[in-house]
Motif scaffolding. Structure first.
Motif, PDB file in Angstrom:
ATOM      1  N   ALA A  90       6.050 -32.563 -15.358  1.00  0.00           N
ATOM      2  CA  ALA A  90       6.866 -33.522 -14.659  1.00  0.00           C
ATOM      3  C   ALA A  90       6.864 -34.799 -15.201  1.00  0.00           C
ATOM      4  O   ALA A  90       8.093 -35.381 -15.422  1.00  0.00           O
ATOM      5  N   LEU A  91       5.901 -35.470 -15.550  1.00  0.00           N
ATOM      6  CA  LEU A  91       5.590 -36.997 -16.111  1.00  0.00           C
ATOM      7  C   LEU A  91       6.119 -36.909 -17.368  1.00  0.00           C
ATOM      8  O   LEU A  91       7.228 -37.592 -17.828  1.00  0.00           O
ATOM      9  N   ALA A  92       6.076 -35.732 -18.115  1.00  0.00           N
ATOM     10  CA  ALA A  92       6.411 -35.995 -19.862  1.00  0.00           C
ATOM     11  C   ALA A  92       7.790 -35.909 -19.791  1.00  0.00           C
ATOM     12  O   ALA A  92       8.488 -36.676 -20.499  1.00  0.00           O
ATOM     13  N   MET A  93       8.518 -35.025 -19.117  1.00  0.00           N
ATOM     14  CA  MET A  93       9.795 -34.622 -19.356  1.00  0.00           C
ATOM     15  C   MET A  93      10.621 -35.674 -18.681  1.00  0.00           C
ATOM     16  O   MET A  93      11.782 -35.946 -19.108  1.00  0.00           O
ATOM     17  N   PHE A  94      10.049 -36.388 -17.474  1.00  0.00           N
ATOM     18  CA  PHE A  94      10.830 -37.487 -16.851  1.00  0.00           C
ATOM     19  C   PHE A  94      10.798 -38.544 -17.869  1.00  0.00           C
ATOM     20  O   PHE A  94      11.983 -39.301 -17.940  1.00  0.00           O
ATOM     21  N   VAL A  95       9.725 -38.889 -18.615  1.00  0.00           N
ATOM     22  CA  VAL A  95       9.658 -40.114 -19.396  1.00  0.00           C
ATOM     23  C   VAL A  95      10.661 -39.718 -20.474  1.00  0.00           C
ATOM     24  O   VAL A  95      11.247 -40.730 -21.143  1.00  0.00           O
ATOM     25  N   GLN A  96      10.816 -38.369 -21.120  1.00  0.00           N
ATOM     26  CA  GLN A  96      11.557 -38.021 -22.232  1.00  0.00           C
ATOM     27  C   GLN A  96      13.077 -38.468 -21.870  1.00  0.00           C
ATOM     28  O   GLN A  96      13.959 -39.056 -22.351  1.00  0.00           O
ATOM     29  N   GLN A 149      16.130 -29.583 -14.061  1.00  0.00           N
ATOM     30  CA  GLN A 149      15.533 -28.983 -15.323  1.00  0.00           C
ATOM     31  C   GLN A 149      14.357 -28.180 -15.175  1.00  0.00           C
ATOM     32  O   GLN A 149      14.014 -27.005 -15.637  1.00  0.00           O
ATOM     33  N   MET A 150      13.396 -28.591 -14.596  1.00  0.00           N
ATOM     34  CA  MET A 150      12.028 -27.915 -14.245  1.00  0.00           C
ATOM     35  C   MET A 150      12.261 -26.758 -13.378  1.00  0.00           C
ATOM     36  O   MET A 150      11.797 -25.618 -13.523  1.00  0.00           O
ATOM     37  N   ALA A 151      13.021 -26.819 -12.366  1.00  0.00           N
ATOM     38  CA  ALA A 151      13.100 -25.928 -11.515  1.00  0.00           C
ATOM     39  C   ALA A 151      14.131 -24.590 -12.268  1.00  0.00           C
ATOM     40  O   ALA A 151      13.668 -23.249 -12.097  1.00  0.00           O
ATOM     41  N   THR A 152      14.928 -24.893 -13.217  1.00  0.00           N
ATOM     42  CA  THR A 152      15.488 -24.011 -14.002  1.00  0.00           C
ATOM     43  C   THR A 152      14.704 -23.354 -15.055  1.00  0.00           C
ATOM     44  O   THR A 152      14.561 -21.872 -15.007  1.00  0.00           O
ATOM     45  N   ILE A 153      13.849 -23.886 -15.470  1.00  0.00           N
ATOM     46  CA  ILE A 153      12.839 -23.425 -16.486  1.00  0.00           C
ATOM     47  C   ILE A 153      11.932 -22.333 -15.754  1.00  0.00           C
ATOM     48  O   ILE A 153      11.697 -21.192 -16.198  1.00  0.00           O
ATOM     49  N   SER A 154      11.457 -22.752 -14.476  1.00  0.00           N
ATOM     50  CA  SER A 154      10.342 -21.918 -13.726  1.00  0.00           C
ATOM     51  C   SER A 154      11.280 -20.541 -13.127  1.00  0.00           C
ATOM     52  O   SER A 154      10.874 -19.620 -13.403  1.00  0.00           O
ATOM     53  N   VAL A 155      12.350 -20.745 -12.787  1.00  0.00           N
ATOM     54  CA  VAL A 155      13.359 -19.580 -12.417  1.00  0.00           C
ATOM     55  C   VAL A 155      13.493 -18.555 -13.865  1.00  0.00           C
ATOM     56  O   VAL A 155      13.322 -17.371 -13.596  1.00  0.00           O
ATOM     57  N   PHE A 202       6.033 -24.958 -14.313  1.00  0.00           N
ATOM     58  CA  PHE A 202       7.291 -25.616 -14.189  1.00  0.00           C
ATOM     59  C   PHE A 202       7.617 -25.566 -12.566  1.00  0.00           C
ATOM     60  O   PHE A 202       8.286 -26.617 -12.373  1.00  0.00           O
ATOM     61  N   ALA A 203       7.256 -24.639 -11.887  1.00  0.00           N
ATOM     62  CA  ALA A 203       7.528 -24.659 -10.527  1.00  0.00           C
ATOM     63  C   ALA A 203       6.730 -25.977  -9.808  1.00  0.00           C
ATOM     64  O   ALA A 203       7.403 -26.524  -9.030  1.00  0.00           O
ATOM     65  N   LEU A 204       5.496 -26.194 -10.186  1.00  0.00           N
ATOM     66  CA  LEU A 204       4.550 -27.026  -9.552  1.00  0.00           C
ATOM     67  C   LEU A 204       5.398 -28.360 -10.013  1.00  0.00           C
ATOM     68  O   LEU A 204       5.369 -29.593  -9.137  1.00  0.00           O
ATOM     69  N   PRO A 225      -6.787 -27.230 -14.758  1.00  0.00           N
ATOM     70  CA  PRO A 225      -5.886 -27.477 -15.944  1.00  0.00           C
ATOM     71  C   PRO A 225      -4.568 -27.199 -15.692  1.00  0.00           C
ATOM     72  O   PRO A 225      -3.709 -27.737 -16.298  1.00  0.00           O
ATOM     73  N   MET A 226      -4.116 -26.331 -14.772  1.00  0.00           N
ATOM     74  CA  MET A 226      -2.760 -26.016 -14.383  1.00  0.00           C
ATOM     75  C   MET A 226      -2.251 -27.147 -13.784  1.00  0.00           C
ATOM     76  O   MET A 226      -0.736 -27.413 -14.047  1.00  0.00           O
ATOM     77  N   LEU A 227      -2.678 -27.805 -12.719  1.00  0.00           N
ATOM     78  CA  LEU A 227      -2.234 -28.992 -12.208  1.00  0.00           C
ATOM     79  C   LEU A 227      -1.828 -30.249 -13.262  1.00  0.00           C
ATOM     80  O   LEU A 227      -0.866 -30.790 -13.306  1.00  0.00           O
ATOM     81  N   TYR A 228      -2.897 -30.338 -14.244  1.00  0.00           N
ATOM     82  CA  TYR A 228      -2.638 -31.285 -15.390  1.00  0.00           C
ATOM     83  C   TYR A 228      -1.393 -31.094 -16.147  1.00  0.00           C
ATOM     84  O   TYR A 228      -0.616 -31.864 -16.480  1.00  0.00           O
ATOM     85  N   LEU A 229      -1.330 -29.510 -16.435  1.00  0.00           N
ATOM     86  CA  LEU A 229      -0.327 -29.053 -17.334  1.00  0.00           C
ATOM     87  C   LEU A 229       1.199 -29.336 -16.588  1.00  0.00           C
ATOM     88  O   LEU A 229       2.215 -29.589 -17.163  1.00  0.00           O
ATOM     89  N   ALA A 230       1.149 -28.958 -15.325  1.00  0.00           N
ATOM     90  CA  ALA A 230       2.325 -28.967 -14.576  1.00  0.00           C
ATOM     91  C   ALA A 230       2.856 -30.502 -14.383  1.00  0.00           C
ATOM     92  O   ALA A 230       3.823 -30.824 -14.537  1.00  0.00           O
TER      93      ALA A 230
END
Length: 310
Positions: free
Chosen positions: A220-226, A183-189, A46-48, A210-215
Motif C-alpha cells: 500500500a505505502l510503496a505503490m502510493f508513494v510511486q 490497482q491493489m484490488a485488481t492485482i489481488s483479484v 494485495f487484498a490487505l 511479515p504478511m502485514l509488513y509486506l501488504a
C-alpha cells in the motif's frame, strides 16, 4: 503542501525509499513462500493493501471517478501480469539471471519513452542508465542460459517498464490514493484466480506479522508513494532510482540475516548507487510524459519548483 515535499529531489528520494522497502522484502517473501503458495501469497498481500488504503480515506474512494477506476484497473492488470510472469520464470530460471533480467526495466523504460513518446533523456541520465544496468549485471550474473524461464522474466521486465510509463503519463496530481486502491484490488483479484479451485490459503499465527509488513509497507505505502512521485519526475530518472532495489536487498541481507557479500556484489552495488546519485544530481529539468489525449493533467495548486536550467 509542505515546502519539503515541493523540493526537486523530494520525488526521487521518495522513490529511493520505495526501493529500500521493496529490497527488504526478498528474504521475508522467500520465507513465507515456503509455507504459502505464490498465488495465495500475492492475493492476500494485495487484498490487505487495498483494504487498508480504502479505510484510510473512504470518502475519496466513494468519490472515485470512472476514469480513475479504469486507470487503477489498467495499472493493476499490467503489474499483476508482470508479477505472475516473474514468479513463473523464476521456477526454471537461475535466480541470479532472473534478478538481472527483471532489473532491465531500467533500460527498457527510457527506450520506450524515447521510441513511443519521443521524450529526450539528458546525457547524465543516459550515463546513469548504463551504469545502473552494468551494476545490476555485475551483482546478479553468475552464468548465462536462455530458455522459457528467462523469456518470461524478460517479458515481466518489459511490463514493469510499461507500468512505470503508464503511471507517469496518466496519473494526475492528487489521484495517487484512489488509483492505488483500485490497482491493489485488481492485482489481488487477478492473482487469486488460480486459487479458485481449492480456495485461498491464508497465513497462520506468526506469519501474519511479515504478511502485514509486506501488504502495508511494501504494498500500500510503496505503490502510493510511486503513484505520487512519478508524475513529478522523469521516467528514466524513476527507473534508475527504483533499480537500486537489489542493493537494498543486499544491505538487509547483511544487516539482519548475516549474509556475506562478495567483491562482485559490492562493486555492482557501488555502480548502482553511483547511478542513483547521478540522477539525483542531474541539473536538467525532470521531463514528464505528455498526458494522454483526453486526460490532461489537473493544474497543481502547489507546483514543484523545477530547475529550468537546460
Amino acid at each position: 503542501m509542505p515546502s519539503n515535499l515541493r523540493s526537486p529531489v523530494a520525488a526521487p528520494l521518495a522513490l529511493l525509499l520505495v526501493a529500500a522497502v521493496w529490497g527488504s522484502t526478498f528474504p521475508i517473501s522467500k520465507d513465507l513462500l515456503t509455507r504459502i503458495p505464490v498465488s495465495d501469497y500475492l492475493a492476500v498481500r494485495f487484498a490487505l493493501a487495498a483494504l487498508v488504503l480504502a479505510l484510510v480515506n473512504p470518502r475519496a474512494v466513494r468519490r472515485i471517478t470512472r476514469r480513475q477506476a479504469l486507470l487503477g484497473i489498467q495499472l493493476g492488470l499490467i503489474y499483476g501480469v508482470a508479477q505472475w510472469l516473474q514468479f513463473a520464470g523464476l521456477t526454471t530460471a537461475a535466480a541470479t539471471v532472473s534478478a538481472f533480467l527483471v532489473s532491465m526495466y531500467v533500460v527498457v523504460t527510457p527506450l520506450l519513452a524515447a521510441l513511443v513518446f519521443r521524450l529526450p533523456v539528458s546525457r547524465q541520465t543516459q550515463v546513469a542508465v548504463v551504469v545502473a544496468a552494468t551494476g545490476v549485471m555485475v551483482m546478479s550474473l553468475r552464468g548465462w542460459s536462455f530458455g522459457t524461464g528467462e523469456t518470461l522474466t524478460l517479458l515481466s521486465s518489459v511490463l514493469y517498464a510499461v507500468h512505470i510509463l503508464t503511471t507517469g503519463r496518466l496519473v494526475r496530481t492528487g489521484e495517487a490514493h484512489v488509483v492505488t486502491v483500485m490497482q491493489m484490488a485488481t492485482i489481488s483479484v487477478l492473482t487469486a484466480l488460480p486459487t479458485v479451485p481449492g480456495g485461498i490459503e491464508i497465513p497462520h499465527g506468526a506469519d501474519w506479522i511479515p504478511m502485514l509488513y509486506l501488504a502495508l509497507a511494501a504494498g500500500a505505502l510503496a505503490m502510493f508513494v510511486q503513484a505520487w512521485a512519478q508524475p513529478r519526475m522523469g521516467v528514466a530518472q524513476a527507473s534508475v532510482v527504483m533499480v537500486t532495489e537489489p542493493v537494498w536487498a543486499a544491505v538487509f541481507a547483511v544487516a539482519f540475516w548475516h549474509e556475506v557479500l562478495d567483491a562482485r556484489t559490492l562493486i555492482g552495488a557501488a555502480l548502482v548507487l553511483a547511478a542513483a546519485a547521478l540522477v539525483l544530481l542531474d541539473p536538467r529539468r525532470p521531463r514528464r510524459l505528455p498526458a494522454a489525449v483526453g486526460a490532461e493533467q489537473t493544474p497543481d495548486p502547489h507546483p514543484l519548483p523545477l530547475n529550468t536550467k537546460e
